[in-house]
Design an enzyme around this catalytic site. Sequence first.
Site, PDB file in Angstrom:
ATOM      1  N   ASN A   1      39.505  46.605  56.902  1.00 23.43           N
ATOM      2  CA  ASN A   1      38.232  46.827  55.985  1.00 23.43           C
ATOM      3  C   ASN A   1      37.013  46.228  56.445  1.00 23.43           C
ATOM      4  OD1 ASN A   1      36.499  46.810  53.629  1.00 23.43           O
ATOM      5  ND2 ASN A   1      37.802  46.297  52.408  1.00 23.43           N
TER       6      ASN A   1
ATOM      7  N   CYS B   1      30.677  47.377  50.150  1.00 24.59           N
ATOM      8  CA  CYS B   1      31.407  48.249  51.096  1.00 24.59           C
ATOM      9  C   CYS B   1      30.580  49.925  50.777  1.00 24.59           C
ATOM     10  CB  CYS B   1      32.645  48.579  50.684  1.00 24.59           C
ATOM     11  SG  CYS B   1      33.672  46.877  50.789  1.00 24.59           S
TER      12      CYS B   1
ATOM     13  N   HIS C   1      35.696  55.218  52.471  1.00 22.08           N
ATOM     14  CA  HIS C   1      35.631  53.772  53.074  1.00 22.08           C
ATOM     15  C   HIS C   1      36.978  53.429  53.395  1.00 22.08           C
ATOM     16  CE1 HIS C   1      35.263  49.499  52.888  1.00 22.08           C
ATOM     17  NE2 HIS C   1      35.753  49.632  51.660  1.00 22.08           N
TER      18      HIS C   1
HETATM   19  N1  ACO Z   1      51.849  39.318  52.982  1.00 23.00           N
HETATM   20  C1  ACO Z   1      53.102  39.127  52.220  1.00 23.00           C
HETATM   21  N2  ACO Z   1      52.951  39.162  51.041  1.00 23.00           N
HETATM   22  C2  ACO Z   1      51.928  39.246  50.358  1.00 23.00           C
HETATM   23  C3  ACO Z   1      50.867  39.379  50.777  1.00 23.00           C
HETATM   24  C4  ACO Z   1      50.836  39.328  52.444  1.00 23.00           C
HETATM   25  N3  ACO Z   1      49.616  39.701  53.256  1.00 23.00           N
HETATM   26  N4  ACO Z   1      49.654  39.454  49.861  1.00 23.00           N
HETATM   27  C5  ACO Z   1      50.284  39.347  48.937  1.00 23.00           C
HETATM   28  N5  ACO Z   1      51.798  39.385  48.872  1.00 23.00           N
HETATM   29  C6  ACO Z   1      52.655  39.190  47.866  1.00 23.00           C
HETATM   30  C7  ACO Z   1      52.288  38.936  46.600  1.00 23.00           C
HETATM   31  O1  ACO Z   1      52.280  37.518  46.608  1.00 23.00           O
HETATM   32  C8  ACO Z   1      53.188  39.459  45.794  1.00 23.00           C
HETATM   33  O2  ACO Z   1      54.357  38.633  45.705  1.00 23.00           O
HETATM   34  P1  ACO Z   1      54.977  38.468  44.150  1.00 23.00           P
HETATM   35  O3  ACO Z   1      55.542  39.941  43.825  1.00 23.00           O
HETATM   36  O4  ACO Z   1      56.296  37.479  44.677  1.00 23.00           O
HETATM   37  O5  ACO Z   1      53.948  37.838  43.257  1.00 23.00           O
HETATM   38  C9  ACO Z   1      53.451  40.758  46.442  1.00 23.00           C
HETATM   39  O6  ACO Z   1      53.136  40.530  47.783  1.00 23.00           O
HETATM   40  C10 ACO Z   1      52.783  41.994  45.708  1.00 23.00           C
HETATM   41  O7  ACO Z   1      51.485  41.511  45.593  1.00 23.00           O
HETATM   42  P2  ACO Z   1      50.475  42.542  45.044  1.00 23.00           P
HETATM   43  O8  ACO Z   1      49.114  42.007  44.867  1.00 23.00           O
HETATM   44  O9  ACO Z   1      50.996  43.211  43.774  1.00 23.00           O
HETATM   45  O10 ACO Z   1      50.154  43.640  45.967  1.00 23.00           O
HETATM   46  P3  ACO Z   1      49.641  45.006  46.278  1.00 23.00           P
HETATM   47  O11 ACO Z   1      50.736  46.084  46.430  1.00 23.00           O
HETATM   48  O12 ACO Z   1      48.703  45.270  45.068  1.00 23.00           O
HETATM   49  O13 ACO Z   1      48.549  45.137  47.496  1.00 23.00           O
HETATM   50  C11 ACO Z   1      46.418  44.711  48.212  1.00 23.00           C
HETATM   51  C12 ACO Z   1      47.572  44.031  47.545  1.00 23.00           C
HETATM   52  C13 ACO Z   1      46.815  45.353  49.607  1.00 23.00           C
HETATM   53  C14 ACO Z   1      45.399  43.433  48.145  1.00 23.00           C
HETATM   54  C15 ACO Z   1      45.778  45.851  47.265  1.00 23.00           C
HETATM   55  O14 ACO Z   1      45.861  45.519  45.823  1.00 23.00           O
HETATM   56  C16 ACO Z   1      44.732  46.308  47.669  1.00 23.00           C
HETATM   57  O15 ACO Z   1      44.329  46.864  48.625  1.00 23.00           O
HETATM   58  N6  ACO Z   1      43.650  46.374  46.948  1.00 23.00           N
HETATM   59  C17 ACO Z   1      42.131  46.904  47.120  1.00 23.00           C
HETATM   60  C18 ACO Z   1      41.631  46.195  48.249  1.00 23.00           C
HETATM   61  C19 ACO Z   1      40.271  46.786  48.359  1.00 23.00           C
HETATM   62  O16 ACO Z   1      39.989  48.105  48.352  1.00 23.00           O
HETATM   63  N7  ACO Z   1      39.229  46.182  48.666  1.00 23.00           N
HETATM   64  C20 ACO Z   1      38.066  47.068  48.719  1.00 23.00           C
HETATM   65  C21 ACO Z   1      36.934  46.381  48.475  1.00 23.00           C
HETATM   66  S1  ACO Z   1      36.613  44.663  49.530  1.00 23.00           S
HETATM   67  C22 ACO Z   1      35.094  44.756  49.560  1.00 23.00           C
HETATM   68  O17 ACO Z   1      34.403  45.276  48.862  1.00 23.00           O
HETATM   69  C23 ACO Z   1      34.418  43.536  50.326  1.00 23.00           C
END
Ligand code: ACO
Length: 374
Positions: free
Chosen positions: A331, A118, A301
């Site tokens: 993203n 990214c 980003h």
């Molecule tokens: N829909 C509904 N529920 C979901 C989903 C979804 N799409 N995805 C996960 N959940 C659930 C999980 O299973 C979890 O359930 P549980 O509590 O029963 O176990 C709950 O939601 C919370 O999950 P978390 O992983 O704690 O959610 P979080 O608030 O951390 O958000 C996310 C997840 C959006 C992926 C976040 O961690 C994030 O944005 N991370 C960084 C992503 C990023 O910046 N990537 C950049 C690089 S990508 C690249 O370089 C190609």
Amino acid sequence: MGCTIIGCGKALPALEVENDELAKLVDTNDEWIVTRTGISSRHVAVGETGTDLAETAARAALGWSQEGWCERSLAPEDIDLVIVATITPDALVPSAAGLLRERLGLEHAIAFDLNAACTGFIYGLTVAESMMAACAPGFPGAPGRNPVRRALVVGDERLTHITDWADRSTCVLFGDGAGAAVVEWDEKRPGILSSFVLNTTDDTGALSCPHAFDAHVPFDAEGVVPSALTAADRAPYITTPAASHASEGSTEALEASPLQAIYMDGQKVFKFAAEAMTEAIHQVLARSGVALDDVACIVPHQANERIIKYAAKKLGRPMDLFQLSIANVGNTSAASVPMALADAYAGGRIKRGDKVIVVAFGGGFTSGAVLFEA
Ligand code: ACO
């Protein structure tokens, strides 16, 4: 004198997929996705190649279409260098940059790809500026370098083609698109004032996508193994971290995992991203001597709106200092920053003389920022 942005453009695939549509594929819903990421829809390339998207974005940046923003229209022979930052090229050979060069008829240009996930566009700008500076009048040894006065720097991705559509924690995040910028070495303008790029070890593989292009090698430690050329042995054999991760929880998910897909430990990446982005901003400010108060716009980003909010809070600045373009694109990895930059220029947010920071983080881990005067 310096390397100045003089044109910007972007391209999105025709198909736009709303959050509710994804609920037909995985157990998710619009409210969760919008609240946790700021994403409402993304574009998916079903009819477009990466080269198609890059071409549309580049034409806009070069002033060959009405879609983008540019100070003036350029001729094909004006471009000396093409860099395409991508992790999803249409082919390994020719490079995405080579294919784009051919499409646009940039006969004088040298062309190559760059993979910094990214952060690719930030690395691309940094490399283009370095090549320009090394052949600029007055630089010792300049006559011995390839002359590069203008470059096309592109971020181009079709992430949806390496997305595990059975994994709800990643598939809701990614989209496709391309963004392009034309940069020019100008004796009278400062252009890029400072840059900062950094690689940090991702020792747990928190963000990875293993390759799946290995031909089956008909050798073992003893030598040739002719039987390895049977059809069965030629079958793909790569196991992705996404597949092995899925196998811990569900065999269904394992079966549904594609051969090659992005695996992400979202929370680890989130923590890395939030710190990396603010660190990169502090670094370019310190290296240039520019105060944050004098920065008109930060173009980050577009991975997750919450990461941008975190950075705004840490910097003690309002969200309106940041260009936000994530809502309808998701993203798009290396395409994310140049597409958001094109939005900022086209929307009149960036005016000549403004100080602007572009900043990103990504798999690898990579991170970086560039501070320039528009
Ligand atoms: N829909 C509904 N529920 C979901 C989903 C979804 N799409 N995805 C996960 N959940 C659930 C999980 O299973 C979890 O359930 P549980 O509590 O029963 O176990 C709950 O939601 C919370 O999950 P978390 O992983 O704690 O959610 P979080 O608030 O951390 O958000 C996310 C997840 C959006 C992926 C976040 O961690 C994030 O944005 N991370 C960084 C992503 C990023 O910046 N990537 C950049 C690089 S990508 C690249 O370089 C190609």
